[in-house]
Every structure is written in C-alpha cells, then in structure tokens.
Design an enzyme around this catalytic site. Structure first.
Site, PDB file in Angstrom:
ATOM      1  N   ALA A   5       0.764  -1.243   0.000  1.00 18.12           N
ATOM      2  CA  ALA A   5       0.000   0.000   0.000  1.00 18.12           C
ATOM      3  C   ALA A   5       0.798   1.299   0.000  1.00 18.12           C
ATOM      4  CB  ALA A   5      -0.949   0.009   1.202  1.00 18.12           C
ATOM      5  N   PRO A   7       2.853   4.508  -0.864  1.00 20.75           N
ATOM      6  CA  PRO A   7       2.714   5.469   0.228  1.00 20.75           C
ATOM      7  C   PRO A   7       1.276   5.724   0.675  1.00 20.75           C
ATOM      8  CG  PRO A   7       3.075   6.654  -1.807  1.00 20.75           C
ATOM      9  CD  PRO A   7       3.142   5.192  -2.149  1.00 20.75           C
ATOM     10  N   GLY A   8       0.290   5.088   0.029  1.00 22.80           N
ATOM     11  CA  GLY A   8      -1.073   5.154   0.523  1.00 22.80           C
ATOM     12  C   GLY A   8      -2.096   5.816  -0.386  1.00 22.80           C
ATOM     13  N   GLY A   9      -1.674   6.330  -1.515  1.00 23.03           N
ATOM     14  CA  GLY A   9      -2.612   7.018  -2.410  1.00 23.03           C
ATOM     15  C   GLY A   9      -3.741   6.139  -2.906  1.00 23.03           C
ATOM     16  N   ASP A  56       4.351  -8.525   5.355  1.00 13.99           N
ATOM     17  CA  ASP A  56       5.161  -8.832   4.183  1.00 13.99           C
ATOM     18  C   ASP A  56       4.277  -9.596   3.201  1.00 13.99           C
ATOM     19  OD1 ASP A  56       6.882 -10.015   2.301  1.00 13.99           O
ATOM     20  OD2 ASP A  56       8.491 -10.259   3.764  1.00 13.99           O
ATOM     21  N   ASP A  77      -0.233  -4.304  -6.135  1.00 14.11           N
ATOM     22  CA  ASP A  77       0.624  -3.450  -6.959  1.00 14.11           C
ATOM     23  C   ASP A  77       2.033  -3.659  -6.419  1.00 14.11           C
ATOM     24  OD1 ASP A  77       1.822  -1.510  -8.474  1.00 14.11           O
ATOM     25  OD2 ASP A  77       0.666   0.162  -7.683  1.00 14.11           O
ATOM     26  N   CYS A 129       4.022  -0.790 -12.572  1.00 10.43           N
ATOM     27  CA  CYS A 129       4.468   0.386 -13.330  1.00 10.43           C
ATOM     28  C   CYS A 129       5.649  -0.006 -14.222  1.00 10.43           C
ATOM     29  CB  CYS A 129       4.826   1.544 -12.407  1.00 10.43           C
ATOM     30  SG  CYS A 129       6.198   1.198 -11.283  1.00 10.43           S
TER      31      CYS A 129
END
Length: 199
Positions: A5, A7-9, A56, A77, A129
């Site tokens: 997750a 940085p949390g966006g 983890d 992700d 990405c």
C-alpha cells in the site's frame, strides 16, 4: 486488501470511493511506511475505514490482517522493475536480465498470497508500473495456470489503455482483457505523456 500500500494514495482513493462503508486493510512490510499510511488516513478523515498493518506480502498474513480475511477485493501493486517510469533515474546498466527475472519470481510469491487472501468469487487486481511482459502478462498467465479458480474479467465502464500482449501462454482473448499503457505515443494504448503501466 491493499497488499503493497505505501505510500497510501491508492488506499485513500479506495476508501473514499467506499464512502465510509467497509474497511480497507493497507499493508506494507516497513513499519515506517505503515505509519505514513495511518497518518495519511487520519489527515483525510479516513481512519475509521483504513486499517494500516505491517505485513510482508510474500508471507502468511499476520493476525492483524487475517482477522479481516477473506477479502472481497485484493489490490496487488507489487514492487517491480519500474521500466514504465520516465525519466528513468537509473544509472546505465542498472537493469539486468537476472534482476528482471528476480522481480517476476518475487511477484509470483505475492500473487499466491493474494489468492489465499481472496474470498471465493472475489476480485483480484494486479498492476505494475513496468512494461516488462514477464512481470505483467507473465504473472497473469502464471496465476491462471496455478490457480484454476481464477478467471479474467472485463473492466466495467469505459476502457482506457490498450490490450495486453499475446505472450507468455495467454490467448488473444485473454490478452484483450488486460490493460497495457505504453509511454511515448506509439501503438495501441500509448499516450504522449504517460508512464507505462499494466493492469
């Protein structure tokens, strides 16, 4: 469940879309990053529906995450080679075939944990990405071979991006259900000003 997750966006976006209904469990293996996620949720008034937890993604879920399982939806992700990011800030020669293969193996461990966390009939979203097929279409093909209960589903609503590549054992029909975003303005799914990524 948002398995990687920080940085949390994405976590905050999902929590906002949920409108205060339900819980998003946001995991990262770094305690420092988990605190950043929790602080971001508090700053946005979402602490009631975001549970940040140290976990983890390659290992079994800790009790703080297991308590919420199985999950209706899992977002994975994972860390990747980031070949879709530009400009690339890597020194020349920093990317190797061995390194790319290691990313793919590492991601498959996470895919297996994601499937374990998912309730039957739930939705698993896998995104990166990178434009590396072994980390994208290869991961999807691997998951479909190793977990017969999984199947691909078409995106609801307007489709953006191009289809996935027909490679790694995927059929044309399966590849068409994937989404690939190519940087640079050439080919289907390409845009002039977008990083490369995959869903």
């Amino acid at each position: 469940l948002d398995m990687c997750a920080a940085p949390g966006g994405k976590t905050m976006h999902m929590a906002t879309l949920m409108g205060g209904e339900g819980v998003v469990v946001a995991c990262d293996r770094s305690a420092r990053k988990v605190k950043v996620i929790a602080d971001l949720a508090a700053a946005q008034g979402l602490e009631g529906c975001v549970r940040a937890a140290k976990a983890d993604a390659t290992k079994a879920m800790p009790p703080s995450v297991e308590a919420h399982a199985p999950f209706d939806r899992v977002l994975l992700d994972p860390p990747c080679s980031a070949l879709g990011l530009r400009p690339s800030l890597r020194p020349a020669g920093a990317v190797s075939v061995t390194g790319l293969e290691q990313h793919a193996r590492y991601q498959r461990l996470m895919v297996a944990r994601a499937v374990e966390a998912l309730r039957p009939g739930g939705v698993l979203v896998y995104s990166t990405c990178t434009i590396n097929p072994h980390e994208n279409e290869g991961a999807v093909a691997w998951a479909l071979r190793h977990f017969p209960s999984l199947s691909l589903a078409c995106q609801e609503g307007e489709r953006v991006g191009g289809p996935g590549l027909e490679c790694c054992g995927l059929t044309a029909a399966q590849s068409a259900m994937l989404q690939r975003f190519e940087p640079g303005g050439q080919g289907e799914g390409a845009t002039d000003d977008l990083t490369g990524f995959f869903i």
